[in-house]
Motif scaffolding. Sequence first.
Motif, PDB file in Angstrom:
ATOM      1  N   HIS A  13       0.840  -1.203  -0.278  1.00 51.77           N
ATOM      2  CA  HIS A  13       0.020   0.093   0.153  1.00 51.77           C
ATOM      3  C   HIS A  13       0.906   1.106   0.013  1.00 51.77           C
ATOM      4  N   PHE A  14       1.777   1.434  -0.990  1.00 48.63           N
ATOM      5  CA  PHE A  14       2.563   2.559  -1.040  1.00 48.63           C
ATOM      6  C   PHE A  14       1.723   3.745  -1.617  1.00 48.63           C
ATOM      7  N   ASP A  55      -1.603  -5.244  -4.213  1.00 45.69           N
ATOM      8  CA  ASP A  55      -1.612  -4.012  -3.583  1.00 45.69           C
ATOM      9  C   ASP A  55      -0.373  -3.423  -3.133  1.00 45.69           C
ATOM     10  N   ILE A  56       0.597  -3.178  -4.184  1.00 44.76           N
ATOM     11  CA  ILE A  56       1.579  -2.571  -4.234  1.00 44.76           C
ATOM     12  C   ILE A  56       1.508  -1.043  -4.089  1.00 44.76           C
ATOM     13  N   ASP A  94      -4.269  -1.823  -6.567  1.00 47.24           N
ATOM     14  CA  ASP A  94      -3.326  -1.383  -7.941  1.00 47.24           C
ATOM     15  C   ASP A  94      -4.306  -0.961  -9.102  1.00 47.24           C
ATOM     16  N   VAL A  95      -5.583  -1.064  -9.206  1.00 46.53           N
ATOM     17  CA  VAL A  95      -6.541  -0.735  -9.885  1.00 46.53           C
ATOM     18  C   VAL A  95      -6.792   0.772 -10.012  1.00 46.53           C
ATOM     19  N   ASN A  96      -6.409   1.553 -11.117  1.00 46.69           N
ATOM     20  CA  ASN A  96      -6.711   3.207 -11.024  1.00 46.69           C
ATOM     21  C   ASN A  96      -8.137   3.327 -11.481  1.00 46.69           C
ATOM     22  N   VAL A 269       2.119  -5.885   4.937  1.00 44.69           N
ATOM     23  CA  VAL A 269       3.247  -5.129   5.420  1.00 44.69           C
ATOM     24  C   VAL A 269       2.658  -3.799   5.852  1.00 44.69           C
ATOM     25  N   HIS A 270       1.666  -3.008   5.405  1.00 44.55           N
ATOM     26  CA  HIS A 270       1.165  -1.993   5.651  1.00 44.55           C
ATOM     27  C   HIS A 270      -0.285  -2.010   6.058  1.00 44.55           C
ATOM     28  N   PRO A 271      -0.668  -2.692   7.255  1.00 39.93           N
ATOM     29  CA  PRO A 271      -2.226  -3.006   7.271  1.00 39.93           C
ATOM     30  C   PRO A 271      -2.630  -1.748   7.979  1.00 39.93           C
ATOM     31  N   VAL A 272      -4.272  -1.781   7.680  1.00 39.13           N
ATOM     32  CA  VAL A 272      -5.040  -0.604   8.230  1.00 39.13           C
ATOM     33  C   VAL A 272      -4.560  -0.273   9.718  1.00 39.13           C
TER      34      VAL A 272
END
Length: 305
Positions: A13-14, A55-56, A94-96, A269-272
């Motif tokens: 989630h960058f 979910d990069i 990753d979907v725009n 890696v970056h959870p809510v």
Amino acid sequence: MSKIAFIHLSDIHFRKESNSVGDIDQDLRNSIIYDIKHNAVNNLPNIRGLLIGGDIAFSGNKKEYEEAQKFISELVSILEIKEYDVYCVPGNHDVNRDTIKELSSIYEDQCKIDSQLTIDEADKYYLQSISRKRYPDLLYESIKEYNDFAGKYQCDLNSKQPYWEQKFLITDEFQICLRGINSCLISNEDDNKYTDDFRPMYIGQSQIPAKNDNELTIILSHHPIECWKFKEDLVARMDKRADIQLYGHKHMQTMNFSNQRLLLSAGAVHPVRGNDWIPQYNWLSIEHKIIDGNNIIEIMVYPRI
């Protein structure tokens, strides 16, 4: 060598502001870097790849992938692997979605697939979409920025390559087939209409791997099977053909196994952030043995928190 290892992480989630002086997630990434540098490298033999389960980015934005690239390049350097040893699949983040709003025909194709009552009918509409002489890659326009990023690792997806594969030779007579599949073809604003981010996603039958002799099959997907449309048509075939199934999306580090397969979720890696948020990822070691003339696969999972 009959043993091979991977680093499996997901849901990074960058955001655009990642790596800025106010980035509260930098400390999490530093911890992963330290863990891999001092623990994984010294304890995992023959690390052959970094597996990223989607979910990069956070909103499929180019700047987000630029920030993600910095982190991944640092991991590549520490692991002493090549860039082409990074393997990734797209996630719903990753979907725009702005692209889908601008090109309403994407949404129309997605809705046609989503509205079908059987997997055969859904596959038929998908085939119609990618068979057009003009715009065969329409359904893939929403992950254009992901594809630009993933192309560096030969993991981009399109109408001619709806999934990717990589083979790893463990012994002279046994190999691993790693397949990355796309679970986000119909992901759009409608995802938000469902509670707990549980909108069923479309996985076409063409993405199910074949079963081959003397081969261990691993699939890498963002959405786990319980999040798939027509899962009753897919789960039995997938379990018989995909020996190890690696997932993300649910931000929970879980492991489930039977005599047919191992299901492994990386966590995030970056959870809510909340009362029970736990940053997680996995190490995975696979060893091939021959015992009494039988192929035996020993799998070691190291859940990292």
